[in-house]
Design a protein around this motif. Structure first.
Motif, PDB file in Angstrom:
ATOM      1  N   ASN A 272     -18.749  12.775  -4.271  1.00 44.86           N
ATOM      2  CA  ASN A 272     -17.782  13.209  -4.800  1.00 44.86           C
ATOM      3  C   ASN A 272     -18.146  13.424  -6.056  1.00 44.86           C
ATOM      4  O   ASN A 272     -17.533  14.625  -6.741  1.00 44.86           O
TER       5      ASN A 272
ATOM      6  N   SER B 150     -12.384   3.761  -1.787  1.00 48.02           N
ATOM      7  CA  SER B 150     -12.776   3.972  -0.509  1.00 48.02           C
ATOM      8  C   SER B 150     -11.609   3.721   0.512  1.00 48.02           C
ATOM      9  O   SER B 150     -11.580   4.827   1.458  1.00 48.02           O
TER      10      SER B 150
ATOM     11  N   MET C 167      -9.831   6.962   0.388  1.00 48.65           N
ATOM     12  CA  MET C 167     -10.429   8.036   1.094  1.00 48.65           C
ATOM     13  C   MET C 167     -10.363   7.933   2.585  1.00 48.65           C
ATOM     14  O   MET C 167      -9.940   9.080   3.245  1.00 48.65           O
TER      15      MET C 167
ATOM     16  N   LEU D 295     -15.828  13.897   3.818  1.00 45.23           N
ATOM     17  CA  LEU D 295     -15.219  14.111   2.665  1.00 45.23           C
ATOM     18  C   LEU D 295     -14.735  15.601   2.558  1.00 45.23           C
ATOM     19  O   LEU D 295     -13.621  15.976   2.100  1.00 45.23           O
TER      20      LEU D 295
ATOM     21  N   ASP E 137     -11.024  17.129   1.328  1.00 41.99           N
ATOM     22  CA  ASP E 137     -11.040  17.414  -0.142  1.00 41.99           C
ATOM     23  C   ASP E 137     -11.713  18.713  -0.594  1.00 41.99           C
ATOM     24  O   ASP E 137     -12.927  18.729  -0.337  1.00 41.99           O
TER      25      ASP E 137
END
Length: 341
Positions: free
Chosen positions: A94, A145, A148, A309, A313
């Protein structure tokens, strides 16, 4: 805190064996480590290494600060109040997407150990993930986390993070209270909290990464989780200190390979049991296989994390991330060899 006879003999043996591994001078002996939710099994190796004196055995004076979640401990690192974070590996990806470089250097968890459950009281009629639209979901802290993993699971059902409300509830008694009082409709959290809610019938589990099999089902591959990470520059400037930290953690991982439930109970602080010893042990048995054996992060796992991810994202573009800069196995491999982990 009393240490078991077995734990003492392990620690004593390590101390006696130390001269065989002449350690280079540490660049920094006093260290501040930030962690988000230390009582969770997610961070058990950190607690074990601390309680059994493995950091001290490496010549380190470690001060551990506990925050509500991983996003907060990351803020401590970026703000300069922490040298190292005990947190989730995916933060390294990230941050690189934001052109900031932090690096993992010893792995503690080989599965996220995070489960998502819906309240059997607030969502008695739950059928599919689409039912979560407009609901309040408890996470350890926004951006952590647990958040996420929830985003990833929601994305698979076509839901965006903005379609729900995330509420920070921590990883201990506050999380239990938030769910049971009806303040939240669902929860993405770690053990022992999730097993306690599950066994009392407070939640219905809808996604589970507490086992290697469950993790494979959710992510399609191995997913590295808890680790020690810090600024890449810190790793370059303090290699001996990073080696000492990796040694302490891998020593703890080695101890955990053969530790029985009673050893765990005698070693962790009483507050971690959340008032229910039997359920704490049931939780430990559930997540045990998720704990890393040797501190080495699998290369395949870093690719799994990036793919996950990037799936929800838009700021994380897979082709722009250099995974080799998000981790190093140099320290973990040396520690593995030393402790025969």
């Amino acid at each position: 805190m009393p240490i078991t006879r077995r734990a003492f003999s392990v620690a004593a043996a390590a101390t006696l064996a130390a001269p065989a591994f002449a350690q280079a001078k540490l660049e920094k002996t006093k260290l501040a480590i930030a962690v988000g939710g230390k009582a969770a099994f997610y961070y058990l190796p950190l607690t074990i290494s601390e309680q059994l004196g493995y950091f001290k055995a490496e010549g380190l004076d470690v001060e551990i600060s506990d925050f509500a979640g991983g996003a907060r401990s990351l803020q401590a690192l970026m703000g300069g109040s922490a040298d190292v974070v005990s947190g989730a590996y995916e933060h390294t990806i990230n941050l690189q997407a934001k052109n900031q470089f932090i690096q993992e250097f010893v792995l503690m968890g080989r599965a996220p150990q995070i489960a998502i459950g819906v309240s059997t009281k607030n969502m008695a009629g739950y059928k599919t993930l689409a039912d979560l639209k407009g609901k309040k979901i408890g996470v350890s802290a926004p951006g952590s986390s647990t958040n996420m993993i929830a985003n990833l699971v929601l994305a698979r059902a076509g839901l965006k993070p903005a379609d729900v409300s995330f509420v920070g509830v921590g990883t201990a008694s506050g999380a239990l209270a938030a769910l049971r009082s009806g303040q939240i409709d669902a929860m993405s959290n770690t053990d022992p909290v999730m097993t306690m809610l599950e066994q009392k019938g407070d939640v219905k589990i809808i996604s589970d990464t507490r086992t290697l099999k469950g993790t494979q089902e959710v992510f399609g591959g191995p997913m590295p989780a808890a680790c020690l990470y810090t600024h890449a520059e810190f790793v370059q400037k303090n290699p001996n200190t990073c080696q000492a930290l990796a040694n302490a953690i891998v020593h703890g991982l080695k101890w955990l390979q053969t530790a029985g439930p009673s050893d765990i109970i005698k070693t962790v602080p009483d507050a971690y049991l959340l008032g229910d010893r039997a359920l704490y042990l049931a939780s430990f048995n559930k997540v045990r296989e998720a704990i890393s054996l040797d501190g080495v992060i699998p290369e395949e796992g870093t690719r799994t994390a990036l793919k996950a991810l990037a799936s929800f994202d838009p700021a994380v573009k897979a082709d722009k991330i250099d995974l080799a800069k998000t981790y190093t196995n140099d320290f973990a491999r040396k520690a593995k060899e030393r402790f025969k982990a």
